[in-house]
Design an enzyme around this catalytic site. Structure first.
Site, PDB file in Angstrom:
ATOM      1  N   GLU A  72     -45.373  55.267 -40.316  1.00 32.72           N
ATOM      2  CA  GLU A  72     -43.980  55.182 -39.873  1.00 32.72           C
ATOM      3  C   GLU A  72     -43.545  56.517 -39.308  1.00 32.72           C
ATOM      4  O   GLU A  72     -43.653  57.545 -39.967  1.00 32.72           O
ATOM      5  CB  GLU A  72     -43.067  54.784 -41.019  1.00 32.72           C
ATOM      6  CG  GLU A  72     -41.579  54.732 -40.670  1.00 32.72           C
ATOM      7  CD  GLU A  72     -41.284  53.870 -39.461  1.00 32.72           C
ATOM      8  OE1 GLU A  72     -40.779  54.416 -38.446  1.00 32.72           O
ATOM      9  OE2 GLU A  72     -41.563  52.652 -39.511  1.00 32.72           O
ATOM     10  N   GLY A 105     -38.370  51.242 -43.308  1.00 31.65           N
ATOM     11  CA  GLY A 105     -37.527  50.072 -43.088  1.00 31.65           C
ATOM     12  C   GLY A 105     -37.435  49.601 -41.660  1.00 31.65           C
ATOM     13  O   GLY A 105     -36.923  48.513 -41.393  1.00 31.65           O
ATOM     14  N   GLY A 106     -37.913  50.411 -40.707  1.00 31.65           N
ATOM     15  CA  GLY A 106     -37.928  49.988 -39.313  1.00 31.65           C
ATOM     16  C   GLY A 106     -36.550  49.791 -38.722  1.00 31.65           C
ATOM     17  O   GLY A 106     -35.528  50.230 -39.261  1.00 31.65           O
ATOM     18  N   SER A 134     -39.864  45.333 -32.260  1.00 36.22           N
ATOM     19  CA  SER A 134     -39.374  45.132 -30.903  1.00 36.22           C
ATOM     20  C   SER A 134     -38.326  46.177 -30.556  1.00 36.22           C
ATOM     21  O   SER A 134     -37.865  46.930 -31.410  1.00 36.22           O
ATOM     22  CB  SER A 134     -38.770  43.731 -30.767  1.00 36.22           C
ATOM     23  OG  SER A 134     -37.705  43.559 -31.676  1.00 36.22           O
ATOM     24  N   GLU A 173     -22.502  38.897 -32.515  1.00 30.42           N
ATOM     25  CA  GLU A 173     -22.235  39.552 -33.797  1.00 30.42           C
ATOM     26  C   GLU A 173     -21.498  40.865 -33.602  1.00 30.42           C
ATOM     27  O   GLU A 173     -20.452  41.109 -34.220  1.00 30.42           O
ATOM     28  CB  GLU A 173     -23.536  39.787 -34.561  1.00 30.42           C
ATOM     29  CG  GLU A 173     -24.111  38.538 -35.190  1.00 30.42           C
ATOM     30  CD  GLU A 173     -25.289  38.809 -36.111  1.00 30.42           C
ATOM     31  OE1 GLU A 173     -25.736  37.873 -36.793  1.00 30.42           O
ATOM     32  OE2 GLU A 173     -25.768  39.974 -36.151  1.00 30.42           O
ATOM     33  N   GLU A 190     -22.560  36.046 -20.022  1.00 26.40           N
ATOM     34  CA  GLU A 190     -23.844  35.392 -20.281  1.00 26.40           C
ATOM     35  C   GLU A 190     -24.354  34.712 -19.018  1.00 26.40           C
ATOM     36  O   GLU A 190     -23.614  33.986 -18.345  1.00 26.40           O
ATOM     37  CB  GLU A 190     -23.698  34.364 -21.413  1.00 26.40           C
ATOM     38  CG  GLU A 190     -24.871  33.446 -21.623  1.00 26.40           C
ATOM     39  CD  GLU A 190     -26.189  34.177 -21.869  1.00 26.40           C
ATOM     40  OE1 GLU A 190     -27.184  33.823 -21.209  1.00 26.40           O
ATOM     41  OE2 GLU A 190     -26.219  35.092 -22.717  1.00 26.40           O
ATOM     42  N   ASP A 207     -42.275  40.697 -34.751  1.00 33.05           N
ATOM     43  CA  ASP A 207     -41.720  40.622 -33.404  1.00 33.05           C
ATOM     44  C   ASP A 207     -42.747  40.897 -32.313  1.00 33.05           C
ATOM     45  O   ASP A 207     -42.540  40.517 -31.162  1.00 33.05           O
ATOM     46  CB  ASP A 207     -40.577  41.640 -33.239  1.00 33.05           C
ATOM     47  CG  ASP A 207     -39.311  41.224 -33.955  1.00 33.05           C
ATOM     48  OD1 ASP A 207     -39.343  40.197 -34.663  1.00 33.05           O
ATOM     49  OD2 ASP A 207     -38.290  41.922 -33.808  1.00 33.05           O
ATOM     50  N   HIS A 230     -19.295  20.277 -57.857  1.00 29.53           N
ATOM     51  CA  HIS A 230     -17.989  20.062 -57.251  1.00 29.53           C
ATOM     52  C   HIS A 230     -16.959  20.979 -57.926  1.00 29.53           C
ATOM     53  O   HIS A 230     -16.952  21.098 -59.155  1.00 29.53           O
ATOM     54  CB  HIS A 230     -17.543  18.612 -57.431  1.00 29.53           C
ATOM     55  CG  HIS A 230     -16.134  18.366 -56.967  1.00 29.53           C
ATOM     56  ND1 HIS A 230     -15.815  18.246 -55.634  1.00 29.53           N
ATOM     57  CD2 HIS A 230     -14.970  18.243 -57.659  1.00 29.53           C
ATOM     58  CE1 HIS A 230     -14.514  18.044 -55.517  1.00 29.53           C
ATOM     59  NE2 HIS A 230     -13.972  18.040 -56.741  1.00 29.53           N
TER      60      HIS A 230
END
Length: 463
Positions: A34, A40-41, A142, A184, A200, A310, A442
């Site tokens: 790493e 943790g990337g 990615s 998000e 978009e 990824d 419930h």
């Protein structure tokens, strides 16, 4: 030559660190490469975890400023302390990455700090020092996809990395891309007071999700203040000291226009990260989209070199990478390892949340599969009414002949948690009848899932 290992994992994101831990649990001598200062990337450092921290904080702020009044909670003198919100996000990230570091020590995994490069079968160089391993796992994840004519500076034109670090709320945030990351982070800054416009190229949001869900999602996000420009492409961006001028035009051709923004978020997707890994020199084959080619057991064309997450085909989801990491580690230890790709959920952590697993209606129609649909709205769920969160519905798709659940799609409160029940059902080959006859507490949001399962057979109770 430095130490020899059974397994060297390149990359410590969710796929990489989970693969390393599981391999170590099974008695293998493991190292993980790493280059970041923390483990943790992307996910833990600049992706999933910090974005969810800001989503939660911004949701709390929105609740105080809007929704709480409906519950009889009146608050005066509300102020936003963005610096504290950002500091809390950093604390959440710190706790998570330190947790992975603790797990490495607990499982006696060697952290090789630096940039890794494959120099041949069984050989990895880390900043000039060469290590050997019986097996090499590529888990490099990615990176943000670039867009021609839009030059990122992480100040005015930002990727998700920069959008998580803004030190003031932009007056107008323009998001290029209506996928998960775009909506998000757009939601975060809209809740905190920004005007948000999402552009978009396609004629819908969140591509890959069920079409009916996507339409409802657009309607609800519009209700909460986001603006959408669909079927629109961005052809250029000019940044200056005060903001950015975007040039846009209809996706199918037409006159261009300009849109002014304080900050632009480029979020058109992600691509596999393989730069500097030495894959070409090692002979590792890539596909037409730059992903590492693997067989059904994560093996590349070079013996002893594997890839997960990824960087290979499939959805770019942290939990998909984790499952692949476990499956591969178990195979390397001589055990069986398998991932059921029909039972991998996907979640959009906006408000309302969107979650799905299995096939969409569009996919079933394209495959010629005869199916039945059961739907149930949260407006008819007692717990959702008590919460004041009645937007959305649960939708279950089942095979017409066998009643086996083929897919489920939820838009509404806590959809990301509710979907787990159907993920389990699909994993075990359950029918809609199985879910319908299972007792649900419930009052709970989960009752909406049961009612949707009942609705597959036309016998929902509460609608």
């Amino acid at each position: 030559m430095a130490d020899a290992f059974d397994v060297i994992v390149i990359g410590s994101g969710p796929g990489g660190y989970v693969c390393a831990i599981r391999a170590a649990q099974l008695g293998l001598k493991v190292a993980c490469v790493e280059k970041r200062a923390t483990l943790g990337g992307t996910c833990l450092n600049i992706g999933c975890i910090p974005s969810k921290a800001l989503l939660q904080s911004s949701e709390n702020f929105s609740g105080v400023t809007h929704a709480f009044a409906d519950h009889g909670i009146l608050v005066e003198g509300i102020k936003l302390d963005l610096a504290r919100m950002q500091a809390r996000k950093a604390e959440v990230v710190e706790a998570n990455v330190r947790g992975v570091e603790f797990l490495f020590r607990k499982n006696k995994i060697t952290w090789l700090k630096g940039t890794g490069r494959i120099v041949g079968a069984g050989r990895v160089a880390v900043d000039g020092t060469e290590y050997t391993a019986k097996n090499i796992v590529i888990a490099t994840g990615s990176e943000s996809m670039p867009l021609a004519g839009v030059e990122v500076d992480e100040k005015r034109i930002v990727t998700s990395t920069g959008a998580l670090e803004l030190d003031q709320v932009p007056g107008h945030l323009v998001v290029i891309g209506g996928g998960v990351i775009g909506v998000e982070l757009g939601s975060v800054w809209r809740r905190l007071g920004a005007q948000v416009t999402v552009i978009e190229f396609l004629d819908r949001l969140i591509p890959g999700n069920d079409g009916e869900i996507a339409k409802q999602f657009e309607r609800l996000l519009t209700k909460y203040g986001l603006t959408f420009r669909l079927s629109t492409k961005v052809t250029g961006a000019r940044a200056d000291a005060d903001g950015v001028t975007l040039t846009v035009e209809p996706a199918k051709g037409g006159p261009a226009e300009e849109i002014r923004a304080d900050v632009v978020l480029l979020a058109i997707g992600r691509r596999p990260f393989t730069l500097g890994l030495g894959l070409a020199e090692a002979g590792v084959a890539l596909d037409e989209r730059g992903r590492v080619k693997t067989d059904g057991h994560f093996a590349t064309n070079i013996p002893g070199i594997y890839a997960i997450g990824d960087v290979i085909a499939g959805p770019m989801l942290a939990h998909k990478a984790e499952d692949e990491g476990v499956a591969l580690a178990e195979r390397l230890a001589g055990k069986a390892g398998h991932v059921n790709y029909e039972a991998i959920p996907a979640v959009v952590y906006t408000w309302p949340e969107v979650a799905g697993v299995g096939r969409t209606e569009e996919q079933l129609k394209a495959a010629g599969i005869d199916y039945r649909v059961g739907k149930f709205p949260f407006t008819a769920n007692g717990r959702a009414r008590a919460m004041g969160s009645t937007d959305g519905f649960v939708k279950i798709l089942a095979d017409r002949a066998t009643d086996r659940i083929l897919g489920c799609h939820i838009i509404g409160p806590d959809a990301g948690t509710l979907i787990a029940e159907i993920v389990t059902a699909i994993e075990f080959g359950a029918s809609a009848e199985d879910v319908a006859r299972t007792c649900h507490a419930h009052p709970s949001l989960n009752e909406a899932v049961k009612e949707a399962a009942l609705a597959v057979d036309g016998r929902a109770i509460h609608i």
